[in-house]
Structures are given as C-alpha cells and as structure tokens.
Design a protein around this motif. Structure first.
Motif, PDB file in Angstrom:
ATOM      1  N   ARG A 121       2.802   4.547  -8.326  1.00  0.00           N
ATOM      2  CA  ARG A 121       1.956   3.370  -8.536  1.00  0.00           C
ATOM      3  C   ARG A 121       2.102   2.768  -9.920  1.00  0.00           C
ATOM      4  NH1 ARG A 121      -1.902   6.762  -6.177  1.00  0.00           N
ATOM      5  NH2 ARG A 121      -2.925   6.993  -8.193  1.00  0.00           N
ATOM      6  N   SER A 122       2.681   3.488 -10.876  1.00  0.00           N
ATOM      7  CA  SER A 122       2.775   2.949 -12.233  1.00  0.00           C
ATOM      8  C   SER A 122       4.007   2.047 -12.352  1.00  0.00           C
ATOM      9  CB  SER A 122       2.839   4.095 -13.254  1.00  0.00           C
ATOM     10  OG  SER A 122       3.990   4.867 -13.056  1.00  0.00           O
ATOM     11  N   LYS A 132       0.846  -1.195   0.000  1.00  0.00           N
ATOM     12  CA  LYS A 132       0.000   0.000   0.000  1.00  0.00           C
ATOM     13  C   LYS A 132       0.879   1.242   0.000  1.00  0.00           C
ATOM     14  CE  LYS A 132      -3.799   2.195   2.463  1.00  0.00           C
ATOM     15  NZ  LYS A 132      -4.760   2.080   3.567  1.00  0.00           N
ATOM     16  N   GLU A 133       0.500   2.222  -0.812  1.00  0.00           N
ATOM     17  CA  GLU A 133       1.280   3.452  -0.916  1.00  0.00           C
ATOM     18  C   GLU A 133       1.146   4.318   0.340  1.00  0.00           C
ATOM     19  OE1 GLU A 133      -0.026   6.160  -3.930  1.00  0.00           O
ATOM     20  OE2 GLU A 133      -2.123   5.980  -3.366  1.00  0.00           O
ATOM     21  N   GLY A 134       2.218   5.038   0.666  1.00  0.00           N
ATOM     22  CA  GLY A 134       2.176   6.037   1.728  1.00  0.00           C
ATOM     23  C   GLY A 134       1.969   5.517   3.138  1.00  0.00           C
ATOM     24  N   VAL A 135       2.335   4.256   3.394  1.00  0.00           N
ATOM     25  CA  VAL A 135       2.157   3.704   4.747  1.00  0.00           C
ATOM     26  C   VAL A 135       3.509   3.330   5.350  1.00  0.00           C
ATOM     27  CG1 VAL A 135      -0.155   2.796   4.277  1.00  0.00           C
ATOM     28  CG2 VAL A 135       1.827   1.315   3.949  1.00  0.00           C
ATOM     29  N   TRP A 156      13.367 -10.238  -6.009  1.00  0.00           N
ATOM     30  CA  TRP A 156      11.924 -10.234  -5.858  1.00  0.00           C
ATOM     31  C   TRP A 156      11.397  -8.912  -6.408  1.00  0.00           C
ATOM     32  CZ3 TRP A 156       9.802  -6.980  -1.787  1.00  0.00           C
ATOM     33  CH2 TRP A 156      10.761  -6.399  -0.961  1.00  0.00           C
ATOM     34  N   SER A 157      10.095  -8.752  -6.449  1.00  0.00           N
ATOM     35  CA  SER A 157       9.556  -7.500  -6.975  1.00  0.00           C
ATOM     36  C   SER A 157       8.303  -7.103  -6.208  1.00  0.00           C
ATOM     37  CB  SER A 157       9.260  -7.629  -8.474  1.00  0.00           C
ATOM     38  OG  SER A 157       8.326  -8.658  -8.699  1.00  0.00           O
ATOM     39  N   PHE A 158       7.986  -5.816  -6.281  1.00  0.00           N
ATOM     40  CA  PHE A 158       6.769  -5.314  -5.647  1.00  0.00           C
ATOM     41  C   PHE A 158       6.180  -4.210  -6.495  1.00  0.00           C
ATOM     42  CE2 PHE A 158       9.995  -2.485  -3.856  1.00  0.00           C
ATOM     43  CZ  PHE A 158       9.387  -1.236  -3.886  1.00  0.00           C
ATOM     44  N   LYS A 159       4.916  -3.924  -6.240  1.00  0.00           N
ATOM     45  CA  LYS A 159       4.249  -2.792  -6.876  1.00  0.00           C
ATOM     46  C   LYS A 159       3.497  -2.048  -5.787  1.00  0.00           C
ATOM     47  CE  LYS A 159       0.218  -5.526  -8.178  1.00  0.00           C
ATOM     48  NZ  LYS A 159      -0.597  -6.025  -9.274  1.00  0.00           N
ATOM     49  N   LEU A 160       3.244  -0.784  -6.024  1.00  0.00           N
ATOM     50  CA  LEU A 160       2.516   0.045  -5.078  1.00  0.00           C
ATOM     51  C   LEU A 160       1.082   0.189  -5.556  1.00  0.00           C
ATOM     52  CD1 LEU A 160       5.266   2.727  -4.590  1.00  0.00           C
ATOM     53  CD2 LEU A 160       4.542   1.061  -2.893  1.00  0.00           C
ATOM     54  N   ALA A 161       0.154   0.192  -4.595  1.00  0.00           N
ATOM     55  CA  ALA A 161      -1.271   0.322  -4.935  1.00  0.00           C
ATOM     56  C   ALA A 161      -1.957   1.149  -3.844  1.00  0.00           C
ATOM     57  CB  ALA A 161      -1.918  -1.065  -5.052  1.00  0.00           C
TER      58      ALA A 161
END
Length: 200
Positions: A169-170, A100-103, A192-197
């Motif tokens: 997030r993109s 999660k973004e901004g946490v 490993w990899s992650f994405k922000l949502a």
C-alpha cells in the motif's frame, strides 16, 4: 524509450513459429474460396470478397478503453481509462487509480480494427515501483479483421489478484501498457499509474 525499457516489452516467443506475410482482407477472402464452411466462417468475421470498404489509411487498430473490473467494486463504480482522451491520460499519471488490496480483478480492453487483418495481437504491461520492475503481464488478444458491423471488440483478460499488505500500500505503481502484433507493430502505447488501498 531506453534499450532496457524496450527489453521489458520483448514479447514471449514460440519456438518454430514464424508470422506469415501480411495479406489484405480481399486476399484472405480469395484463399480457399472453394471450401464452403471456411467461406461461411470467414464471412462471419467480415472477410468476404469486396467486404473491405474502409480505406487502408490511418491506424490499423484504435484502442478505446482499458477497464479494471472486479466483483468487489461498489455498485455503480467503474474504473475505465479513456485512451482517446489525452487529458485523462495525463491526469491518471498524476492521480493514480485506486485498487483495493487483495481482491480479484480483471483487465478489459476495447479496440476496433479499422482495416486489414491483424494477427497475433497481444496486450502487454510492465509495472514498476520506484523504477524497479515488479510485474510484467502479456495477454494474447488474437487475430482479427474489421468487425462485420464496424463495431469495436472487447477482450476480457484472465483474473488476477491485487497485492496486499502495508508494504504494497505504500507508494504508487507506474504502468506502461502496449498493444502490439506478431510483426512488432505497436498500435497503442500509454502510461498510467495506480495505488493500492484498503478500499476502492
């Protein structure tokens, strides 16, 4: 790994610090044996004469898990990467972990010292997006001997805040993580990899 990638993992150095020569658990146990309080402290760490029962074969350290923890995670949700499961490591490169973004969150690592004393162990990670380095983290784990009860150690790192905004997030972020000691010995190295949502 290219020379440029190796530069990404050059550990921070402390001027004037020189790692000492490696010693066995028994050698550490014999050092300053006449100091009772030091002997008690070493015994609490599993450093005692004859305490080393594990054969000095195989890896000195086994890294079990990497976990992302946050007070904002939904109840019952855990983000744990089992580093002993090759299929999970392959899968997390294709299907990024969602953060999660901004946490605020923190990284937790679980590892076991199989034999020997390891000193100056640190966790390092380099985060890249579209091949460009956007972040580097280096956290000291410390120095350890085999756990007196043969158990794994868990280390929680300082909290961090995830990036936020439409640009963050993109796309996804590729991470290379490594556990290394003062002598440059690499105990674990994985990607490993992650994405922000907007949500977990």
């Amino acid at each position: 790994m290219s020379a440029h990638e190796e530069e990404d993992f050059a550990p921070a150095s402390t001027p004037g610090y020189k790692p000492t020569a490696a010693k066995s658990v028994d050698e550490y146990a014999q050092m300053d044996a006449e100091d009772e309080s030091l002997a008690r402290w070493k015994a609490s760490l599993g450093i005692a004469p004859g305490a080393s029962t594990a054969p000095a074969a195989g890896p000195k350290v086994t890294v079990f898990t990497l976990e992302l923890d946050s007070p904002t995670l939904p109840p019952g949700k855990k983000l744990v990467l089992d580093l002993q499961d090759p299929s999970q490591l392959t899968n997390v490169k294709k299907h990024p972990i969602t953060i999660k973004e901004g946490v605020e969150y923190n990284v937790r690592i679980t590892f076991k010292v199989n034999h020997s004393i390891i000193s100056g162990v640190r966790y390092m990670q380099v985060v890249k997006r579209s091949g460009v380095r956007v972040d580097k983290m280096e956290q000291m784990l410390g120095s350890y001997g085999p756990h007196p009860k043969g158990e794994a150690y868990t280390k929680n790192f300082d909290p961090e805040e995830s990036p936020s905004g439409m640009l963050a997030r993109s796309g996804s972020y590729n991470v290379r993580s490594r556990v290394v000691d003062d002598d440059g010995e690499v105990y674990a190295d994985w990607e490993w990899s992650f994405k922000l949502a907007k949500e977990w």
